[in-house]
Design an enzyme around this catalytic site. Structure first.
Site, short mmCIF file in Angstrom:
data_model
loop_
_atom_site.label_atom_id
_atom_site.label_comp_id
_atom_site.label_asym_id
_atom_site.label_seq_id
_atom_site.Cartn_x
_atom_site.Cartn_y
_atom_site.Cartn_z
CD GLU A 1 -22.72 38.91 9.82
OE1 GLU A 1 -22.84 37.87 9.18
OE2 GLU A 1 -22.24 39.97 9.35
CG HIS B 1 -26.16 39.49 3.51
ND1 HIS B 1 -25.56 40.24 2.51
CD2 HIS B 1 -25.14 38.85 4.15
CE1 HIS B 1 -24.26 40.06 2.54
NE2 HIS B 1 -23.97 39.22 3.52
CD GLU C 1 -24.45 34.08 9.56
OE1 GLU C 1 -23.93 35.19 9.46
OE2 GLU C 1 -25.20 33.61 8.66
CG ASP D 1 -26.53 37.99 7.62
OD1 ASP D 1 -25.42 37.95 8.15
OD2 ASP D 1 -26.84 37.31 6.63
CG HIS E 1 -23.58 31.43 5.58
ND1 HIS E 1 -23.32 31.82 4.29
CD2 HIS E 1 -23.35 32.53 6.35
CE1 HIS E 1 -22.95 33.08 4.27
NE2 HIS E 1 -22.95 33.53 5.50
O1 G3P Z 1 -21.13 35.25 9.99
C1 G3P Z 1 -20.41 34.71 8.96
C2 G3P Z 1 -20.79 35.29 7.62
O2 G3P Z 1 -22.19 35.29 7.51
C3 G3P Z 1 -20.26 36.65 7.39
O3 G3P Z 1 -20.45 37.11 6.09
O4 G3P Z 1 -21.56 38.45 4.37
O5 G3P Z 1 -22.25 36.10 4.72
O6 G3P Z 1 -22.84 37.83 6.39
P1 G3P Z 1 -21.83 37.38 5.38
MG MG Z 2 -23.76 36.61 7.99
#
Ligand code: G3P
Ligand code: MG
Length: 248
Positions: free
Chosen positions: A115, A54, A39, A41, A12
């Site tokens: 994302e 993020h 993953e 952002d 993440h």
């Molecule tokens: O993509 C899963 C997760 O990253 C979504 O929440 O706020 O951590 O970007 P967040």
């Molecule tokens: Mg995310």
């Protein structure tokens, strides 16, 4: 469709809790630890450059004050995105361009869940730009293309127009009643759902409908095992140390 779009475990925000989020150093750590999926952002700068970020507002991971919406790429490159992590190894980390992440991960065959994370009011443009760059980068590739996800339906719609051949997933904090209709309307291949809103019946229904399913953000091995037993295809985790790339 479905599970072919995933690898099993995703780090993440690049490196979870072990490196400053959404930095190249985080991607490097995931790679060093053997992760085959990451993953991260993606948000736009004021001049429409897609970068790994993020928060729309600085102060948590980027030193100083200000908004991403008002900051140009040239100025963003001078900002520090590693000092907050308080580890001297990462003290000089910067905010990377999406282009850098695409080249780093693809060269190492790490699958990317990109994302799309629009700053307020920038949903469609963020989807268009992020998907467009991914599509140009993977123009020739048949396999291993990034999976685009977003909480924003407007961003996913724009991504679909910019890069119809790239797979898309809808992110949900809570699974809505009409999840199947929503996935179908945007041509999504998968649902990415906050893990504490998943149970055995919901997992079974999503899988029976032919969709891929990722659970985020899962940090306890016992819970990860339970979700995988319910048919979840992929786990997104902050705990790279507990839920590693070969987790079973
Ligand atoms: O993509 C899963 C997760 O990253 C979504 O929440 O706020 O951590 O970007 P967040
Ligand atoms: Mg995310």
């Amino acid at each position: 469709m479905s599970d072919s779009y995933f690898t099993r475990i995703y780090a993440h925000r690049g490196g979870g809790t072990l490196a400053p989020e959404n930095t190249v150093q985080a991607l490097q750590l995931a790679h060093q630890m053997g992760f085959q999926g990451v993953e991260f952002d993606v948000m736009l700068t004021a001049d429409d450059e897609p970068v790994l970020m993020h928060d729309a507002e600085f102060g948590r991971t980027v030193f100083g004050t200000g908004q991403m919406n008002e900051t140009r790429w040239e100025d963003l490159q001078r900002k520090n995105a590693g000092a907050w992590f308080k580890d001297p190894r990462y003290a000089g980390a910067r905010v990377p361009h999406l282009d850098h992440a695409l080249s780093y991960c693809s060269a190492r065959s790490m699958h990317m869940n990109v994302e799309i994370k629009p700053a307020p009011g920038r949903d469609a443009r963020t989807g268009e730009v992020a998907a467009g760059l991914c599509a140009r980068y993977f123009a020739q590739a048949a396999a291993g293309v990034p999976l685009l996800s977003s909480f924003s339906r407007e961003a996913l719609q724009a991504a679909a127009q910019a890069a119809p051949h790239l797979p898309r997933a809808q992110l949900w904090r809570e699974l809505p009643q009409d999840w199947a209709a929503q996935l179908a309307a945007l041509g999504c291949v998968a649902a990415h759902v906050r893990h504490d809103h998943l149970d055995e019946a919901r997992c079974a229904a999503i899988k029976a409908a032919g969709y891929g399913l990722m659970a985020y953000t899962v940090n306890e091995p016992r819970r990860a095992r339970e979700l995988l037993a319910w048919g979840v295809d992929a786990i997104c985790t902050d705990r790279l140390d507990l839920i590693g790339p070969r987790f079973r």
